[in-house]
Design a protein around this motif. Structure first.
Motif, PDB file in Angstrom:
ATOM      1  N   UNK A 149      -1.379  -3.425  10.535  1.00  0.00           N
ATOM      2  CA  UNK A 149      -0.345  -2.517  10.060  1.00  0.00           C
ATOM      3  C   UNK A 149      -0.984  -1.335   9.381  1.00  0.00           C
ATOM      4  N   UNK A 150      -0.336  -0.221   9.500  1.00  0.00           N
ATOM      5  CA  UNK A 150      -0.859   0.974   8.869  1.00  0.00           C
ATOM      6  C   UNK A 150       0.229   1.668   8.091  1.00  0.00           C
ATOM      7  N   UNK A 151      -0.216   2.505   7.201  1.00  0.00           N
ATOM      8  CA  UNK A 151       0.737   3.321   6.460  1.00  0.00           C
ATOM      9  C   UNK A 151       0.458   4.764   6.808  1.00  0.00           C
ATOM     10  N   UNK A 152       1.469   5.445   7.213  1.00  0.00           N
ATOM     11  CA  UNK A 152       1.265   6.834   7.586  1.00  0.00           C
ATOM     12  C   UNK A 152       2.519   7.644   7.375  1.00  0.00           C
ATOM     13  N   UNK A 153       2.360   8.907   7.546  1.00  0.00           N
ATOM     14  CA  UNK A 153       3.515   9.778   7.420  1.00  0.00           C
ATOM     15  C   UNK A 153       4.457   9.510   8.581  1.00  0.00           C
ATOM     16  N   UNK A 154       5.687   9.497   8.273  1.00  0.00           N
ATOM     17  CA  UNK A 154       6.656   9.291   9.339  1.00  0.00           C
ATOM     18  C   UNK A 154       6.572  10.480  10.280  1.00  0.00           C
ATOM     19  N   UNK A 155       6.229  10.227  11.497  1.00  0.00           N
ATOM     20  CA  UNK A 155       6.050  11.293  12.474  1.00  0.00           C
ATOM     21  C   UNK A 155       7.385  11.846  12.947  1.00  0.00           C
ATOM     22  N   UNK A 160       3.917   0.895   9.559  1.00  0.00           N
ATOM     23  CA  UNK A 160       4.232   0.631  10.963  1.00  0.00           C
ATOM     24  C   UNK A 160       3.185  -0.261  11.600  1.00  0.00           C
ATOM     25  N   UNK A 161       3.646  -0.954  12.548  1.00  0.00           N
ATOM     26  CA  UNK A 161       2.763  -1.859  13.278  1.00  0.00           C
ATOM     27  C   UNK A 161       1.895  -1.028  14.219  1.00  0.00           C
ATOM     28  N   UNK A 162       0.621  -1.328  14.203  1.00  0.00           N
ATOM     29  CA  UNK A 162      -0.292  -0.559  15.029  1.00  0.00           C
ATOM     30  C   UNK A 162      -0.059  -0.840  16.501  1.00  0.00           C
ATOM     31  N   UNK A 163      -0.129   0.197  17.227  1.00  0.00           N
ATOM     32  CA  UNK A 163       0.084   0.035  18.661  1.00  0.00           C
ATOM     33  C   UNK A 163      -1.178  -0.447  19.357  1.00  0.00           C
ATOM     34  N   UNK A 164      -2.245  -0.237  18.704  1.00  0.00           N
ATOM     35  CA  UNK A 164      -3.511  -0.631  19.295  1.00  0.00           C
ATOM     36  C   UNK A 164      -3.649  -2.149  19.269  1.00  0.00           C
ATOM     37  N   UNK A 165      -3.719  -2.711  20.400  1.00  0.00           N
ATOM     38  CA  UNK A 165      -3.821  -4.167  20.469  1.00  0.00           C
ATOM     39  C   UNK A 165      -5.089  -4.674  19.816  1.00  0.00           C
ATOM     40  N   UNK A 166      -6.107  -3.906  19.936  1.00  0.00           N
ATOM     41  CA  UNK A 166      -7.372  -4.347  19.354  1.00  0.00           C
ATOM     42  C   UNK A 166      -7.302  -4.360  17.842  1.00  0.00           C
ATOM     43  N   UNK A 167      -6.400  -3.587  17.351  1.00  0.00           N
ATOM     44  CA  UNK A 167      -6.242  -3.542  15.901  1.00  0.00           C
ATOM     45  C   UNK A 167      -5.271  -4.629  15.489  1.00  0.00           C
ATOM     46  N   UNK A 199       0.835  -1.193   0.000  1.00  0.00           N
ATOM     47  CA  UNK A 199       0.000   0.000   0.000  1.00  0.00           C
ATOM     48  C   UNK A 199       0.879   1.255   0.000  1.00  0.00           C
ATOM     49  N   UNK A 200       1.926   1.183   0.761  1.00  0.00           N
ATOM     50  CA  UNK A 200       2.836   2.308   0.872  1.00  0.00           C
ATOM     51  C   UNK A 200       3.479   2.614  -0.494  1.00  0.00           C
ATOM     52  N   UNK A 201       3.908   1.566  -1.138  1.00  0.00           N
ATOM     53  CA  UNK A 201       4.533   1.743  -2.452  1.00  0.00           C
ATOM     54  C   UNK A 201       3.561   2.412  -3.418  1.00  0.00           C
ATOM     55  N   UNK A 202       2.349   2.019  -3.297  1.00  0.00           N
ATOM     56  CA  UNK A 202       1.332   2.576  -4.181  1.00  0.00           C
ATOM     57  C   UNK A 202       1.162   4.065  -3.927  1.00  0.00           C
ATOM     58  N   UNK A 241       3.367  10.544  -2.950  1.00  0.00           N
ATOM     59  CA  UNK A 241       3.490  10.743  -1.505  1.00  0.00           C
ATOM     60  C   UNK A 241       4.901  10.363  -1.073  1.00  0.00           C
ATOM     61  N   UNK A 242       5.385  11.100  -0.169  1.00  0.00           N
ATOM     62  CA  UNK A 242       6.728  10.796   0.307  1.00  0.00           C
ATOM     63  C   UNK A 242       6.719  10.633   1.821  1.00  0.00           C
ATOM     64  N   UNK A 243       7.802  10.143   2.277  1.00  0.00           N
ATOM     65  CA  UNK A 243       7.953  10.007   3.728  1.00  0.00           C
ATOM     66  C   UNK A 243       6.820   9.204   4.345  1.00  0.00           C
ATOM     67  N   UNK A 244       6.558   8.113   3.760  1.00  0.00           N
ATOM     68  CA  UNK A 244       5.541   7.256   4.331  1.00  0.00           C
ATOM     69  C   UNK A 244       6.217   6.033   4.938  1.00  0.00           C
ATOM     70  N   UNK A 245       5.597   5.548   5.938  1.00  0.00           N
ATOM     71  CA  UNK A 245       6.172   4.378   6.583  1.00  0.00           C
ATOM     72  C   UNK A 245       5.075   3.404   6.970  1.00  0.00           C
TER      73      UNK A 245
END
Ligand SMILES: [Zn+2]
Length: 61
Positions: free
Chosen positions: A49-55, A39-46, A24-27, A33-37
């Motif tokens: 993995x998500x794709x988001x801007x590198x914070x 990352x593994x979701x921190x939410x246990x209920x989730x 998804x990130x590559x897409x 879009x740049x600077x995307x990463x």
């Protein structure tokens, strides 16, 4: 309505695996879009993995 602290995953695409997230990130990057990463979701209920801007450049766990 459920609100999670910090990096909420609401409204974000959820991926089951890192590979899917990377894909998804590559897409998105291909779209310009740049600077995307992926990352593994921190939410246990989730638990996905998500794709988001590198914070912040923080690698502390
Ligand atoms: Zn999530």
């Amino acid at each position: 309505m459920i609100r999670t602290n910090g990096r909420a995953c609401t409204g974000k695409r959820r991926h089951d695996t890192e590979e899917q997230a990377e894909e998804h990130r590559e897409r998105l990057i291909a779209k310009g879009a740049v600077r995307l990463a992926a990352y593994r979701c921190r939410n246990r209920r989730c638990g996905g993995w998500h794709v988001g801007h590198t914070p912040k450049p923080r690698t502390t766990r």
